[in-house]
Design a protein around this motif. Structure first.
Motif, PDB file in Angstrom:
ATOM      1  N   GLN A 258      -7.320  -0.610 -13.583  1.00  0.00           N
ATOM      2  CA  GLN A 258      -7.982  -1.906 -13.423  1.00  0.00           C
ATOM      3  C   GLN A 258      -6.871  -2.940 -13.379  1.00  0.00           C
ATOM      4  O   GLN A 258      -6.179  -3.172 -14.377  1.00  0.00           O
ATOM      5  N   GLU A 259      -6.681  -3.561 -12.219  1.00  0.00           N
ATOM      6  CA  GLU A 259      -5.568  -4.505 -12.071  1.00  0.00           C
ATOM      7  C   GLU A 259      -5.911  -5.896 -12.571  1.00  0.00           C
ATOM      8  O   GLU A 259      -5.055  -6.614 -13.076  1.00  0.00           O
ATOM      9  N   ARG A 260      -7.191  -6.302 -12.409  1.00  0.00           N
ATOM     10  CA  ARG A 260      -7.642  -7.623 -12.848  1.00  0.00           C
ATOM     11  C   ARG A 260      -9.020  -7.491 -13.464  1.00  0.00           C
ATOM     12  O   ARG A 260      -9.741  -6.539 -13.175  1.00  0.00           O
ATOM     13  N   PRO A 261      -9.446  -8.448 -14.301  1.00  0.00           N
ATOM     14  CA  PRO A 261     -10.817  -8.425 -14.833  1.00  0.00           C
ATOM     15  C   PRO A 261     -11.824  -8.381 -13.691  1.00  0.00           C
ATOM     16  O   PRO A 261     -11.757  -9.183 -12.751  1.00  0.00           O
ATOM     17  N   GLY A 262     -12.765  -7.455 -13.757  1.00  0.00           N
ATOM     18  CA  GLY A 262     -13.645  -7.196 -12.634  1.00  0.00           C
ATOM     19  C   GLY A 262     -14.572  -8.324 -12.248  1.00  0.00           C
ATOM     20  O   GLY A 262     -14.908  -8.481 -11.072  1.00  0.00           O
ATOM     21  N   LEU A 263     -15.020  -9.163 -13.199  1.00  0.00           N
ATOM     22  CA  LEU A 263     -15.978 -10.219 -12.898  1.00  0.00           C
ATOM     23  C   LEU A 263     -15.455 -11.609 -13.251  1.00  0.00           C
ATOM     24  O   LEU A 263     -16.230 -12.538 -13.440  1.00  0.00           O
ATOM     25  N   ALA A 264     -14.161 -11.759 -13.356  1.00  0.00           N
ATOM     26  CA  ALA A 264     -13.584 -13.060 -13.681  1.00  0.00           C
ATOM     27  C   ALA A 264     -13.501 -13.942 -12.435  1.00  0.00           C
ATOM     28  O   ALA A 264     -13.299 -13.444 -11.321  1.00  0.00           O
ATOM     29  N   LYS A 265     -13.654 -15.244 -12.620  1.00  0.00           N
ATOM     30  CA  LYS A 265     -13.591 -16.166 -11.479  1.00  0.00           C
ATOM     31  C   LYS A 265     -12.225 -16.126 -10.800  1.00  0.00           C
ATOM     32  O   LYS A 265     -12.121 -16.268  -9.579  1.00  0.00           O
ATOM     33  N   GLU A 266     -11.176 -15.914 -11.593  1.00  0.00           N
ATOM     34  CA  GLU A 266      -9.835 -15.884 -11.011  1.00  0.00           C
ATOM     35  C   GLU A 266      -9.569 -14.604 -10.212  1.00  0.00           C
ATOM     36  O   GLU A 266      -8.537 -14.481  -9.545  1.00  0.00           O
TER      37      GLU A 266
ATOM     38  N   VAL B 188     -11.742 -13.490  -7.856  1.00  0.00           N
ATOM     39  CA  VAL B 188     -12.468 -13.575  -6.580  1.00  0.00           C
ATOM     40  C   VAL B 188     -11.486 -13.498  -5.414  1.00  0.00           C
ATOM     41  O   VAL B 188     -10.431 -14.132  -5.422  1.00  0.00           O
ATOM     42  N   GLN B 189     -11.841 -12.685  -4.414  1.00  0.00           N
ATOM     43  CA  GLN B 189     -11.041 -12.455  -3.210  1.00  0.00           C
ATOM     44  C   GLN B 189      -9.746 -11.701  -3.495  1.00  0.00           C
ATOM     45  O   GLN B 189      -8.805 -11.740  -2.699  1.00  0.00           O
ATOM     46  N   LYS B 190      -9.722 -10.967  -4.607  1.00  0.00           N
ATOM     47  CA  LYS B 190      -8.522 -10.202  -4.953  1.00  0.00           C
ATOM     48  C   LYS B 190      -8.890  -8.751  -5.281  1.00  0.00           C
ATOM     49  O   LYS B 190     -10.032  -8.444  -5.598  1.00  0.00           O
ATOM     50  N   LEU B 191      -7.901  -7.893  -5.216  1.00  0.00           N
ATOM     51  CA  LEU B 191      -8.080  -6.487  -5.587  1.00  0.00           C
ATOM     52  C   LEU B 191      -8.250  -6.408  -7.103  1.00  0.00           C
ATOM     53  O   LEU B 191      -7.418  -6.928  -7.851  1.00  0.00           O
ATOM     54  N   THR B 192      -9.312  -5.781  -7.543  1.00  0.00           N
ATOM     55  CA  THR B 192      -9.571  -5.689  -8.988  1.00  0.00           C
ATOM     56  C   THR B 192      -9.285  -4.310  -9.556  1.00  0.00           C
ATOM     57  O   THR B 192      -8.798  -4.197 -10.684  1.00  0.00           O
ATOM     58  N   SER B 193      -9.591  -3.244  -8.802  1.00  0.00           N
ATOM     59  CA  SER B 193      -9.370  -1.902  -9.348  1.00  0.00           C
ATOM     60  C   SER B 193      -8.995  -0.919  -8.246  1.00  0.00           C
ATOM     61  O   SER B 193      -9.325  -1.099  -7.075  1.00  0.00           O
ATOM     62  N   ARG B 194      -8.288   0.133  -8.658  1.00  0.00           N
ATOM     63  CA  ARG B 194      -7.956   1.257  -7.784  1.00  0.00           C
ATOM     64  C   ARG B 194      -8.700   2.474  -8.316  1.00  0.00           C
ATOM     65  O   ARG B 194      -8.659   2.763  -9.513  1.00  0.00           O
ATOM     66  N   ASN B 195      -9.353   3.193  -7.419  1.00  0.00           N
ATOM     67  CA  ASN B 195     -10.163   4.330  -7.826  1.00  0.00           C
ATOM     68  C   ASN B 195      -9.406   5.635  -7.551  1.00  0.00           C
ATOM     69  O   ASN B 195      -8.181   5.649  -7.614  1.00  0.00           O
TER      70      ASN B 195
END
Length: 207
Positions: A77-85, A87-94
Motif C-alpha cells: 500500500q503506497e498511499r492511504p486508500g481513501l485519503a483526499k491527498e 486522489v489521482q494517484k497510485l495507492t496500492s500494488r497487487n
C-alpha cells in the motif's frame, strides 16, 4: 540392435559431457519494500522457479521467475486508500510477477560451501490501483475530518524495467548434484517503483 546400442552410447556421452552444466531451482522467500505506507509481514510470501547454466569456470547465467505475494492480494500500500491527498494517484500494488535474467559469479568455495554474487535485468509486471475520486462527509463538531462515503478506483496492468544485485550461499551434496542455500537480493525499478529487498531459501538440482 547395433543401432539402438550406438544411439544409447551417443546419448550417454552427451549427458556425461554436459553433466552439471544445467540447474533448476525452486525457492521460497519474503520481501521488504521501503518508503511505502503498508505491506504484509509474512516471513514467506514469494515463490520462485529458476534455471541456470554453467558458462565458464565460475560464471553462471540464470533465468528466474518470482510470484508475490502468494498469500493474499496486496503487495504494498503506497498511499492511504481513501485519503483526499491520494486522489489521482497510485495507492496500492497487487499481485506481481517478476522475470529475471542475469549472471552469477562464484567468489568463494571451500569444499561443499559456495558463496556467489549476481546481477542482472528484471521485468516486474502486476496490477496497480488508482484512486480516481473520493467523497467525504462534512466533519462532525469536534472531528478534524469527515468520513469517506464513496470512492472510484481504477486498476491497471503495468510493467517496470529494473535491475537486481544479489548475494547467496549454497551447500552442495550428492556429488554436487543437489544444492541447498539462502540468499538476499536488492531490486530497483523505473517510474517510482519502490526499492525492494528479497530474502529467502532455495533448493536445486544440477544435471
Amino acid at each position: 540392435m547395433k543401432n539402438y546400442s550406438l544411439t544409447f552410447l551417443i546419448l550417454l556421452c552427451t549427458l556425461n559431457s554436459s553433466a552439471q552444466k544445467n540447474g533448476i531451482e525452486i525457492g521460497a522467500a519474503g520481501y521488504t519494500f521501503y518508503q511505502i505506507t503498508e505491506q504484509q509481514k509474512d516471513l514467506i510470501n514469494v515463490a520462485s522457479l529458476g534455471y541456470n547454466r554453467h558458462i565458464h569456470k565460475k560464471w553462471f547465467a540464470f533465468l528466474q521467475y518470482n510470484k508475490l505475494p502468494i498469500k493474499g492480494w496486496l503487495l504494498v500500500q503506497e498511499r492511504p486508500g481513501l485519503a483526499k491527498e491520494s486522489v489521482q494517484k497510485l495507492t496500492s500494488r497487487n499481485k506481481y510477477n517478476y522475470f529475471d535474467l542475469g549472471m552469477r559469479y562464484q567468489v568463494y568455495q571451500v569444499k561443499q560451501h559456495h558463496l556467489s554474487i549476481s546481477g542482472g535485468l528484471s521485468f516486474a509486471y502486476g496490477t496497480n490501483s488508482y484512486l480516481l475520486n473520493v467523497i467525504w462527509t462534512e466533519p462532525e463538531p469536534g472531528e478534524p475530518y469527515g468520513h469517506p462515503i464513496d470512492a472510484q478506483v481504477q486498476t491497471k496492468k503495468e510493467g517496470y524495467i529494473g535491475g537486481l544485485l544479489g548475494f547467496r550461499y549454497d551447500y552442495r551434496l550428492w556429488k554436487n548434484r543437489i544444492n541447498l542455500g539462502a540468499g538476499i537480493t536488492a531490486r530497483a525499478y523505473t517510474r517510482d517503483f519502490p526499492f525492494q529487498i528479497n530474502y529467502g531459501i532455495h533448493a536445486g538440482y544440477n544435471f
